[in-house]
Design an enzyme around this catalytic site. Sequence first.
Site, PDB file in Angstrom:
ATOM      1  N   LYS A 111      89.737  30.778   9.361  1.00  0.00           N
ATOM      2  CA  LYS A 111      89.072  32.062   9.075  1.00  0.00           C
ATOM      3  C   LYS A 111      88.338  32.015   7.728  1.00  0.00           C
ATOM      4  CE  LYS A 111      89.806  34.802  12.630  1.00  0.00           C
ATOM      5  NZ  LYS A 111      89.913  33.817  13.666  1.00  0.00           N
ATOM      6  N   LYS A 194      88.517  25.175  21.894  1.00  0.00           N
ATOM      7  CA  LYS A 194      89.208  26.014  22.869  1.00  0.00           C
ATOM      8  C   LYS A 194      88.340  27.185  23.290  1.00  0.00           C
ATOM      9  CE  LYS A 194      91.417  29.312  19.871  1.00  0.00           C
ATOM     10  NZ  LYS A 194      92.379  30.331  19.681  1.00  0.00           N
ATOM     11  N   LYS A 197      87.437  34.183  22.153  1.00  0.00           N
ATOM     12  CA  LYS A 197      86.698  35.440  22.323  1.00  0.00           C
ATOM     13  C   LYS A 197      85.389  35.428  21.569  1.00  0.00           C
ATOM     14  CE  LYS A 197      90.738  38.264  23.087  1.00  0.00           C
ATOM     15  NZ  LYS A 197      91.912  38.725  22.361  1.00  0.00           N
TER      16      LYS A 197
END
Length: 329
Positions: A111, A194, A197
């Site tokens: 992040k 992966k 979203k």
Amino acid sequence: MEIVLSGIRSTGRLHLGNYYGAVRNFVKMQHDYQCYFFIADYHSLTTHPKPDDWKANVKQVLCEYLACGIDPEIATVYIQSDVPETFELYLILNMLAYKGELERTTSFKDKVRQQPDNVNAGLLTYPVLMAADILIHKANKVPVGKDQEQHLEMTRNFASRFNNLYGVDYFPLPTAFNFGKNLIKIPGLDGSGKMGKSEGNGIYLSDDAKTVEKKVMRAVTDTGPTEKNQKMPEPIQNLFTILEVVSSPDTVEHFRKQYADCTIRYGELKKQLAADINRALEPIRERISYYMNNEEVIRKVVNLGREKARASAAKTLREVREIIGIRPF
Ligand code: TYM
């Protein structure tokens, strides 16, 4: 009885990774365990501090949850922000979490790279809030995908520090769970990483059949194997990983053989993959639209869930305060 808990952030629609990594396991467990399933709306504020439309986001995720087969009469389905006891436990657990270990968490480092202008303390303590979600119901098993494994390890650390510090055997040490197998990571269709979203590489449970077909046909591949039994490059391995969860073992074997003897046609593989994904999603899609159009049903689920979750959470918090020695003055 063992207690199961799992959760999902309220940002964005559910994709195949969420379903096969977490939700499907949970659906299978709900009859044999006491289950809690919640929507992590406060967690979403770490990346989306001003949700465009909180209610619409929560409703969408809730409808998709239920459409996957979660029975709200059996499992407790609730919204994180409806259970404020979680946040008091989060505060308490923060005293048992160390800055160094939080900074070393993989999800935090990711992040920091993704949003360098907003490295807030909520991001840093994300795993502590997650531990509070789990421990507030004293859950033992947590069905999640591979990406959450480290968070579960941290939850166990916080729980055992609490037990040791106060000399009790109070919190269980919860483990990440996948039915009889290793934790899984569903890859994206863009050749690496992966399915996520925010990555734009996913197939959503609410995608219609045509959209699924288009996305699968566009998935990254190469020019095909040139030597017998050669090792698969990552993008092709990824397609096989998805095939393994949606198709029959015979189908997987059929295409594996074709890959091994260099007769594979990726177009055929993709057609089969799209058809099998659509077969798996068809009943879920129908139920999503049923729930989306039945706000009254959803409201009842939320009210019932809040009541059940708060009863369990309040009991834990009472006991935790008692253990620490915080009593009515
Ligand atoms: P979230 O919303 O990112 O994902 C929800 C669940 O889906 C799994 N998942 C995947 N599994 C396999 N392959 C993928 N590509 C894939 N992408 C997502 C995740 O592992 C997860 O199980 N921090 C959590 C939400 C959360 C939570 C909790 C979960 C908050 N508190 C307590 C369990 C217990 C998250 O961001 O999930």
